[in-house]
Design an enzyme around this catalytic site. Structure first.
Site, mmCIF file in Angstrom:
data_model
loop_
_atom_site.group_PDB
_atom_site.id
_atom_site.type_symbol
_atom_site.label_atom_id
_atom_site.label_comp_id
_atom_site.label_asym_id
_atom_site.label_seq_id
_atom_site.Cartn_x
_atom_site.Cartn_y
_atom_site.Cartn_z
ATOM 1 N N ASP A 1 0.868 -1.178 0.000
ATOM 2 C CA ASP A 1 0.000 0.000 0.000
ATOM 3 C C ASP A 1 0.906 1.230 0.000
ATOM 4 O O ASP A 1 2.133 1.104 -0.066
ATOM 5 C CB ASP A 1 -0.904 0.001 1.249
ATOM 6 C CG ASP A 1 -0.119 0.182 2.548
ATOM 7 O OD1 ASP A 1 1.130 0.233 2.511
ATOM 8 O OD2 ASP A 1 -0.755 0.280 3.614
ATOM 9 N N ASP B 1 1.462 4.617 2.463
ATOM 10 C CA ASP B 1 1.062 5.238 3.726
ATOM 11 C C ASP B 1 1.450 6.713 3.716
ATOM 12 O O ASP B 1 2.579 7.055 3.363
ATOM 13 C CB ASP B 1 1.780 4.541 4.896
ATOM 14 C CG ASP B 1 1.564 3.039 4.885
ATOM 15 O OD1 ASP B 1 0.506 2.601 5.332
ATOM 16 O OD2 ASP B 1 2.455 2.314 4.399
ATOM 17 N N ASP C 1 -3.253 4.409 2.902
ATOM 18 C CA ASP C 1 -3.574 4.715 4.306
ATOM 19 C C ASP C 1 -3.205 6.162 4.607
ATOM 20 O O ASP C 1 -2.130 6.621 4.213
ATOM 21 C CB ASP C 1 -2.754 3.815 5.258
ATOM 22 C CG ASP C 1 -3.210 2.367 5.213
ATOM 23 O OD1 ASP C 1 -4.324 2.101 4.720
ATOM 24 O OD2 ASP C 1 -2.448 1.499 5.678
#
Ligand code: CTP
Ligand code: MN
Ligand code: MN
Length: 504
Positions: free
Chosen positions: A334, A336, A428
């Site tokens: 992902d 962040d 995120d």
């Protein structure tokens, strides 16, 4: 002191070089010093002449230029006591080696690479796990990841891959304790600057149990770990890992699906008694995209998108990439981001507005927003697994192909280019209050094991409680403020470790 050592070396230089200049120096990166103690004067002369005849540079005095100190017959403690008496500026920055390295180099006709087994350890440092960062690996490997510098250059990948298979196997089976033991073992090996060559090389390393040692021995002897191979071929492991790879599915859900006899995504998705939650539904919907690694160029493209959205809401707020990419990783599962506001309180209500912005741009595929439950007065949490209480969100965003510059061959966005012009990416975001930004940044930069050991170190070695929110001194019952990560390391009496050295 440095000045004195330098002058001494200079004064003595003529007779050193006069001996050396008979021979041509072939290896400029290596400067030897042979310890006379125990070796004796005549053997030392003999070995010195031998080395010089083979093109090695040998100094007669222990100067700052010496890179390799060779000792024979000295007990480690005795040798290190003597080295300390020499008032060397940085004894730990030099290779302190057993005669075996010298002998092997002489027969090879060139300096052989230094391996673990060549080092003479400082027993005093090993016992107290000296935090000295420039120290050589064998003498100073700390049991705390926050006292080790772990870059992405892993010299022991063959071992750490196998140990991580074991860790993963325990993890997907819900045995977090054993999983952590193997992760710790792998992490210690990742910090080593040299490759393990013999089973004895692990003798002085912390955190390696009998089981980890057996795996390492297996690999050294057979070239591979039969145990890891067995796990990789195991149907149960493969199925649990597959289920766990879905966003929103943890070991518990994966286990329950497995016990119900389900073995594939198709079986899960057609099983009428299974109801997926919102996160899992999104996980399956975008599985193909979000199970593929995110590249750095894709992360950079997302940063521009996130920055635009954040500054449209608060023009003085800034956005920093954290997580694995801040640790210099090339790929992540992902991306962040941490948001920093200029004034206290400005983070209130920020993320919902940012999410709305994504929605209005039609790039929001999934959003799980978590309101802040943070209280400035709350003490750090003892539990490692506890999530922090800051305002945050777990998103899936649409990343358009033409937003990614520097697309390399093989990049996912281009591969899928024919059918659609975007890929889905997990993102995120966290927005801590400015007073606690440094703690949040440190926690979200990871690695997870690095953060865990920082907290463990703080509690056990310093009597302080640390988490993503704060650092609390139990002795004085006070919060220790920090504006930067450096402040936090300083409060803990730790050498600062750069983000790219936190890949424990
Ligand atoms: N983290 C945290 N609190 C959360 C979520 C994450 O402290 N609520 C920390 C994790 O411990 C980790 C870091 O934030 O150290 C980033 O988490 P994650 O994205 O899961 O891991 P990465 O290290 O970024 O790995 P990857 O590159 O695979 O994303
Ligand atoms: Mn990440
Ligand atoms: Mn993450």
């Amino acid at each position: 002191m440095f000045q004195t050592a330098f002058q001494t070396r200079k004064r003595r230089r003529p007779d050193v070089t006069s001996t050396q200049c008979h021979e041509e120096v072939k290896f400029r990166d290596v400067t030897l010093y042979l310890v006379e103690k125990r070796m004796g004067k005549s053997r030392r002369n003999f070995l010195t002449n031998l080395a010089r005849s083979k093109g090695f540079l040998v100094e007669n005095v222990l100067s700052v230029h010496v890179t390799h100190i060779v000792s024979e017959g000295n007990a480690p403690q005795e040798l290190w006591n003597w080295l300390e008496e020499q008032n060397l500026r940085e004894p730990h920055a030099k290779h302190v080696l057993n005669i075996s390295w010298f002998t092997e180099s002489m027969s090879a006709g060139q300096p052989v690479p230094v391996e673990m087994r060549h080092y003479i350890l400082n027993p005093a440092l090993e016992q107290r796990s000296c935090p000295c960062p420039s120290a050589k690996p064998m003498s100073t490997v700390s049991p705390y990841a926050c006292q080790r510098r772990t870059t992405l250059e892993n010299h022991n990948k063959i071992f750490t891959d196998a140990l991580e298979v074991l860790a993963e196997s325990f993890e997907v089976n819900g045995n977090q304790g054993s999983s952590l033991a193997f992760r710790r073992a792998a992490s210690v090996l990742k910090s080593l600057p040299v490759v393990l060559k013999r089973p004895e090389d692990t003798q002085h390393l912390p955190g390696l149990g009998e089981y980890s040692n057996a795996i390492i021995e297996d690999i050294i002897e057979c070239g591979a770990s039969s145990k890891a191979q067995e796990i990789l071929n195991d149907e149960r492991y493969r199925t649990l890992k597959l289920f766990n790879s879905v966003f929103g599915v943890g070991p518990k859900t994966a286990g329950s699906w497995y016990y119900r006899g389900l073995r594939s995504f198709e079986q899960v998705l057609t099983e009428p008694t299974i109801t997926l939650n919102r996160m899992q539904t999104a996980g399956f919907m975008f599985y193909e995209d979000i199970s593929k690694p995110v590249s750095r160029s894709e992360a950079d493209a997302l940063k521009i998108i996130v920055e635009e959205a954040v500054t449209s809401v608060n023009s003085s707020a800034t956005v920093t990439i954290t997580g694995g990419f801040r640790r210099a990783k090339e790929f992540g599962h992902d991306v962040d981001f941490i948001i920093r506001t200029a004034e206290p309180g400005q983070e209130d209500g920020l993320l919902p507005m940012v999410i709305d912005r994504f929605k209005s741009q039609s790039i929001l595929l999934y959003s799980d927003f978590q309101e802040s439950t943070f209280d400035l007065r709350q003490r750090p949490n003892h539990q490692f697994e506890a999530m922090d209480n800051f305002q945050k969100c777990f998103l899936i965003l649409k990343l358009k192909r033409d937003q990614v510059t520097d697309i390399r061959d093989g990049d996912e966005v281009r591969d899928r280019g024919q059918c659609r012009d975007w890929r889905a990416v997990r993102v995120d975001l966290v927005a801590p209050p400015i007073e606690r930004y440094a703690f949040a940044l440190l926690g979200w930069t990871g690695s997870a094991l690095f953060g865990r050991d920082l907290r463990r170190f703080a509690r056990l070695e310093r009597g302080k409680l640390l988490d993503n929110h704060a650092l609390y001194d139990k002795a004085t019952n006070t919060f220790l403020p920090a504006d930067t990560e450096e402040d936090i390391f300083a409060h803990l009496g730790l050498e600062y470790i750069e983000p790219w050295q936190r890949n424990a």
